[in-house]
Design a protein around this motif. Structure first.
Motif, PDB file in Angstrom:
ATOM      1  N   TYR A 384       0.694  -1.240  -0.091  1.00 47.84           N
ATOM      2  CA  TYR A 384      -0.126  -0.067   0.152  1.00 47.84           C
ATOM      3  C   TYR A 384       0.971   1.248  -0.159  1.00 47.84           C
ATOM      4  CZ  TYR A 384      -4.203   2.823   0.874  1.00 47.84           C
ATOM      5  OH  TYR A 384      -5.408   3.685   0.650  1.00 47.84           O
ATOM      6  N   PRO A 385       0.458   2.351  -1.038  1.00 43.91           N
ATOM      7  CA  PRO A 385       1.306   3.224  -0.864  1.00 43.91           C
ATOM      8  C   PRO A 385       1.531   4.127   0.423  1.00 43.91           C
ATOM      9  CG  PRO A 385      -0.035   3.496  -2.507  1.00 43.91           C
ATOM     10  CD  PRO A 385      -0.572   2.376  -1.791  1.00 43.91           C
ATOM     11  N   GLY A 386       2.775   4.591   0.782  1.00 46.97           N
ATOM     12  CA  GLY A 386       2.903   5.306   2.140  1.00 46.97           C
ATOM     13  C   GLY A 386       3.109   4.311   3.155  1.00 46.97           C
ATOM     14  N   ALA A 387       3.665   3.047   2.872  1.00 47.54           N
ATOM     15  CA  ALA A 387       4.168   2.051   4.073  1.00 47.54           C
ATOM     16  C   ALA A 387       5.456   2.414   4.433  1.00 47.54           C
ATOM     17  CB  ALA A 387       4.031   0.679   3.296  1.00 47.54           C
ATOM     18  N   TYR A 388       5.809   2.826   5.599  1.00 48.30           N
ATOM     19  CA  TYR A 388       7.076   3.273   6.044  1.00 48.30           C
ATOM     20  C   TYR A 388       7.543   2.231   6.921  1.00 48.30           C
ATOM     21  CZ  TYR A 388       5.849   7.897   4.379  1.00 48.30           C
ATOM     22  OH  TYR A 388       5.415   9.073   3.317  1.00 48.30           O
ATOM     23  N   PRO A 389       8.875   2.114   7.044  1.00 45.22           N
ATOM     24  CA  PRO A 389       9.639   1.103   8.139  1.00 45.22           C
ATOM     25  C   PRO A 389       9.099   1.514   9.429  1.00 45.22           C
ATOM     26  CG  PRO A 389      11.067   1.941   6.354  1.00 45.22           C
ATOM     27  CD  PRO A 389       9.983   2.805   6.374  1.00 45.22           C
ATOM     28  N   MET A 390       9.081   0.421  10.336  1.00 41.03           N
ATOM     29  CA  MET A 390       8.766   0.509  11.656  1.00 41.03           C
ATOM     30  C   MET A 390       9.747  -0.205  12.598  1.00 41.03           C
ATOM     31  SD  MET A 390       4.995   0.567  13.839  1.00 41.03           S
ATOM     32  CE  MET A 390       4.378   1.303  12.422  1.00 41.03           C
ATOM     33  N   TRP A 391      10.188   0.317  13.845  1.00 41.22           N
ATOM     34  CA  TRP A 391      10.785  -0.744  14.564  1.00 41.22           C
ATOM     35  C   TRP A 391      10.163  -0.988  15.802  1.00 41.22           C
ATOM     36  CZ3 TRP A 391      13.067   2.452  11.162  1.00 41.22           C
ATOM     37  CH2 TRP A 391      13.901   2.145  10.262  1.00 41.22           C
ATOM     38  N   VAL A 392       9.848  -2.155  16.331  1.00 45.62           N
ATOM     39  CA  VAL A 392       9.459  -2.387  17.851  1.00 45.62           C
ATOM     40  C   VAL A 392      10.336  -3.087  18.572  1.00 45.62           C
ATOM     41  CG1 VAL A 392       7.284  -3.248  18.961  1.00 45.62           C
ATOM     42  CG2 VAL A 392       6.981  -2.152  16.347  1.00 45.62           C
ATOM     43  N   LYS A 393      10.567  -2.585  19.650  1.00 42.16           N
ATOM     44  CA  LYS A 393      11.297  -3.429  20.759  1.00 42.16           C
ATOM     45  C   LYS A 393      10.367  -3.785  22.007  1.00 42.16           C
ATOM     46  CE  LYS A 393      15.654  -3.650  23.525  1.00 42.16           C
ATOM     47  NZ  LYS A 393      16.700  -2.898  24.037  1.00 42.16           N
ATOM     48  N   MET A 394      10.695  -5.067  22.227  1.00 45.75           N
ATOM     49  CA  MET A 394       9.740  -5.694  23.198  1.00 45.75           C
ATOM     50  C   MET A 394      10.476  -6.366  24.458  1.00 45.75           C
ATOM     51  SD  MET A 394       5.807  -7.508  22.867  1.00 45.75           S
ATOM     52  CE  MET A 394       5.123  -6.196  21.921  1.00 45.75           C
ATOM     53  N   ILE A 395      10.043  -5.963  25.590  1.00 45.55           N
ATOM     54  CA  ILE A 395      10.852  -6.446  26.857  1.00 45.55           C
ATOM     55  C   ILE A 395       9.766  -7.231  27.589  1.00 45.55           C
ATOM     56  CG2 ILE A 395      12.067  -6.023  29.039  1.00 45.55           C
ATOM     57  CD1 ILE A 395      12.988  -3.322  27.496  1.00 45.55           C
ATOM     58  N   ALA A 396      10.079  -8.614  27.944  1.00 49.10           N
ATOM     59  CA  ALA A 396       9.087  -9.406  28.769  1.00 49.10           C
ATOM     60  C   ALA A 396       9.980 -10.030  29.842  1.00 49.10           C
ATOM     61  CB  ALA A 396       8.409 -10.399  27.671  1.00 49.10           C
ATOM     62  N   GLU A 397       9.115 -10.452  30.776  1.00 46.11           N
ATOM     63  CA  GLU A 397       9.938 -11.240  31.923  1.00 46.11           C
ATOM     64  C   GLU A 397      10.146 -12.662  31.681  1.00 46.11           C
ATOM     65  OE1 GLU A 397       9.015 -11.469  36.834  1.00 46.11           O
ATOM     66  OE2 GLU A 397       7.259 -11.412  35.414  1.00 46.11           O
ATOM     67  N   ARG A 398      11.276 -13.094  31.998  1.00 42.60           N
ATOM     68  CA  ARG A 398      11.524 -14.541  31.731  1.00 42.60           C
ATOM     69  C   ARG A 398      10.498 -15.303  32.333  1.00 42.60           C
ATOM     70  NH1 ARG A 398      17.730 -15.636  33.112  1.00 42.60           N
ATOM     71  NH2 ARG A 398      16.757 -17.761  32.671  1.00 42.60           N
ATOM     72  N   ARG A 399      10.401 -16.546  32.142  1.00 39.71           N
ATOM     73  CA  ARG A 399       9.395 -17.610  32.453  1.00 39.71           C
ATOM     74  C   ARG A 399       8.056 -17.276  32.550  1.00 39.71           C
ATOM     75  NH1 ARG A 399      12.657 -20.265  37.621  1.00 39.71           N
ATOM     76  NH2 ARG A 399      14.574 -20.732  36.551  1.00 39.71           N
ATOM     77  N   THR A 400       7.747 -16.253  33.059  1.00 41.51           N
ATOM     78  CA  THR A 400       6.195 -15.814  32.822  1.00 41.51           C
ATOM     79  C   THR A 400       5.726 -15.235  31.757  1.00 41.51           C
ATOM     80  OG1 THR A 400       6.573 -13.574  33.745  1.00 41.51           O
ATOM     81  CG2 THR A 400       6.385 -15.202  35.350  1.00 41.51           C
ATOM     82  N   GLY A 401       6.767 -14.171  31.049  1.00 38.83           N
ATOM     83  CA  GLY A 401       6.269 -13.720  29.694  1.00 38.83           C
ATOM     84  C   GLY A 401       5.523 -12.471  29.848  1.00 38.83           C
ATOM     85  N   ARG A 402       5.395 -12.024  31.193  1.00 41.32           N
ATOM     86  CA  ARG A 402       4.508 -10.749  31.301  1.00 41.32           C
ATOM     87  C   ARG A 402       5.267  -9.482  30.544  1.00 41.32           C
ATOM     88  NH1 ARG A 402       4.173  -6.580  35.768  1.00 41.32           N
ATOM     89  NH2 ARG A 402       5.743  -7.659  36.871  1.00 41.32           N
ATOM     90  N   LEU A 403       4.551  -8.844  29.817  1.00 34.54           N
ATOM     91  CA  LEU A 403       5.087  -7.541  29.242  1.00 34.54           C
ATOM     92  C   LEU A 403       5.467  -6.496  30.260  1.00 34.54           C
ATOM     93  CD1 LEU A 403       5.332  -6.099  26.562  1.00 34.54           C
ATOM     94  CD2 LEU A 403       3.063  -5.127  26.910  1.00 34.54           C
ATOM     95  N   LEU A 404       6.898  -6.022  30.055  1.00 27.74           N
ATOM     96  CA  LEU A 404       7.458  -5.105  30.742  1.00 27.74           C
ATOM     97  C   LEU A 404       7.839  -3.919  30.255  1.00 27.74           C
ATOM     98  CD1 LEU A 404      10.251  -7.476  32.491  1.00 27.74           C
ATOM     99  CD2 LEU A 404       8.011  -6.728  33.518  1.00 27.74           C
ATOM    100  N   GLY A 405       7.872  -3.698  28.957  1.00 31.29           N
ATOM    101  CA  GLY A 405       8.229  -2.505  28.180  1.00 31.29           C
ATOM    102  C   GLY A 405       8.141  -2.724  26.648  1.00 31.29           C
ATOM    103  N   VAL A 406       7.841  -1.670  25.801  1.00 33.48           N
ATOM    104  CA  VAL A 406       7.621  -1.468  24.602  1.00 33.48           C
ATOM    105  C   VAL A 406       8.297  -0.182  24.123  1.00 33.48           C
ATOM    106  CG1 VAL A 406       6.278  -1.589  22.417  1.00 33.48           C
ATOM    107  CG2 VAL A 406       5.734  -3.063  24.225  1.00 33.48           C
ATOM    108  N   GLN A 407       9.063  -0.199  22.900  1.00 33.36           N
ATOM    109  CA  GLN A 407       9.623   0.963  22.285  1.00 33.36           C
ATOM    110  C   GLN A 407       9.431   1.064  20.786  1.00 33.36           C
ATOM    111  OE1 GLN A 407      13.684   1.438  23.909  1.00 33.36           O
ATOM    112  NE2 GLN A 407      13.171   0.026  25.223  1.00 33.36           N
TER     113      GLN A 407
END
Length: 471
Positions: A384-407
């Motif tokens: 689709y026209p206007g599709a731009y690159p995007m970077w997503v970083k995700m931090i999750a707790e070991r073992r539980t997998g609970r989300l801790l942060g996103v950038q």
């Protein structure tokens, strides 16, 4: 029942939201409200100042939600250009000074309830030349007007064809937003920052993406160096910013070094402060240990729901909510402010920058063990026209997998995606649970797999791989 008196220190978001909410709940014959503001404006959007300076929005009137006259029509005795200089908590009084009076008249005003909404002050390091004409902090509408006046004067006196040069000291949110504003005004902009990467609200690997984008936008970004002096010319005005190894010519210097809670009055009165110097409150925004003293906005610390610690976060969203909670309490109602997950979004030109939750360093500080996942995707379907690159970083707790942060770093459509993660953090979701979120899809808005979900899938795989390695 005797009439009570509410005194409010500060006429911006928290102070006037608290006053307005208290007035909705209590009539003037039950509650007298007096508010003191030392500046020229009330109830304004400080977040809009960079866009006013850059000419994207009009100001200052467009940035004002309610004028002093509008507040007074609601039976709030708002006294402008009046500075509170002392708190006497034993006598329940505040001392004020009239800044427009030639004799700087001072008087005492009693209170039954007190709201401290003194905001934050820009960091202004004790460098040689820091107070020279042409050096500007940007925290209030008064600051914004002073900067605009200085820019207009410099531009009108410049010879045709002369380069206009600006230096921004600091590459946090305010710094990069002011860099954009100055670029829009036609300045050659240099950003000087002591950190190795801009935007220390991001992890260094994500900050590097911001650095590369800023360079691509023509902003000269100098990293990992400290400013040693602000140099002035024969006329006494700023002419350059110096580091140990270089000098950067400047017609205008803007400070973007961040802010600290303005709690001088509170500290002198012996009220409790946190690690970053902000006032400490309970969930109802009462100052800890005080029954009738409240505080909110940029002068307080708030509970970080992810780290479990208090943090100083200067944002208008929080400030307005604090005011609503305080006004409800003063007015006899009930409300609480449970805390934050640390969501913030900003931009420099067409680059959008967002984060929520904790960074890697913050996660380590509080004792989390975690995994990370970083993906590159696009804001729309790739075809689709206007599709731009995007970077997503995700931090999750070991073992539980609970989300801790996103950038998130990207172009149009990147920044507000952080709200998905903010909701997931607030709900205590795992990255595995996030992969099943029913997000909206259409090629103009996202790929089939939204970038946030792609990052969640990768993070979930990292959690599983880590768990397998532990067995």
């Amino acid at each position: 029942m005797a009439k009570r008196r509410l005194v409010v220190i500060g006429g911006d978001a928290t102070g006037m939201s608290a006053a307005s909410q208290a007035r909705r709940l209590k009539d003037p014959d039950e509650l007298e409200i007096i508010a003191f503001e030392r500046g020229h404006f009330t109830s304004y959007s400080a977040c809009g100042i960079p866009y006013w300076v850059g000419g994207t929005v009009d100001g200052p009137d467009a940035l004002i939600a309610r004028t002093p006259q509008e507040h007074r029509k609601r039976s709030i005795d708002l006294r402008m250009r009046t500075e509170v200089t002392e708190l006497d908590l034993d006598r329940q009084q505040v001392r004020t000074r009239d800044l427009e009076s030639p004799s700087a008249t001072e008087r005492w005003t009693g209170f039954d309830d007190l709201v401290i909404a003194t905001g934050a002050r820009p960091l202004r390091p004790p460098l040689p030349g820091i107070d020279a004409p042409g050096v500007h902090g940007v925290q209030s509408l008064d600051d914004g007007q002073a900067l605009l006046d200085a820019l207009s004067a410099a531009e009108s006196s410049a010879q045709e064809g002369d380069a206009r040069r600006a230096v921004v000291i600091g590459a946090g949110s305010v710094g990069v937003e002011m860099a954009e504003a100055l670029v829009r005004r036609g300045y050659q902009v240099t950003v000087v920052d002591q950190a190795e990467q801009p935007m220390t609200t991001l992890d260094p690997d994500m900050g590097r993406l911001v650095y590369e984008a800023m360079c691509g936008l023509g902003i000269h970004t100098v990293r990992g160096v400290a400013v040693t002096e602000i140099r002035t010319g024969s006329d006494g005005r700023v002419c350059a910013v110096a580091t140990e190894d270089a000098e950067y010519p400047a017609d205008i210097v803007v400070l973007g070094l961040g802010v600290r809670p303005e709690t001088t009055l509170a500290q002198q009165a012996g009220l409790p402060l946190g690690a970053s110097g902000g006032l400490l409150t309970d969930l109802s925004m009462r100052v800890r240990g005080q029954q009738h003293i409240w505080a909110g906005g940029d002068c307080v610390e708030v509970l970080d729901l992810v780290s479990g610690r208090t943090r100083h976060i200067a944002l208008g969203t929080h400030a307005n909510k604090h005011g609503q909670v305080i006004g409800s309490g003063v007015g006899g109602g009930y409300a609480t402010f449970p805390g934050v997950v640390g969501t913030a979004v900003s931009k420099v030109c067409d680059l959008e920058i967002a984060r929520t939750g904790v960074l890697e360093e913050q996660a380590r500080e509080v004792g989390y063990q975690f995994v990370t996942a970083t993906i590159e995707s696009t804001s729309r379907a790739g075809y689709y026209p206007g599709a731009y690159p995007m970077w997503v970083k995700m931090i999750a707790e070991r073992r539980t997998g609970r989300l801790l942060g996103v950038q998130i770093v990207g172009r149009e459509g990147a920044g507000k995606r952080v709200d998905i993660a903010a909701v997931a953090l607030t709900a205590g979701m795992t990255v595995e649970q996030m992969t099943a979120l029913d997000l909206g899809y259409s090629p103009p808005f996202s790929p089939v797999w939204d970038p946030v979900l792609v990052a969640a899938r990768k993070a979930a795989a990292e959690v599983s791989r880590d768990a397998a390695g532990q067995r």
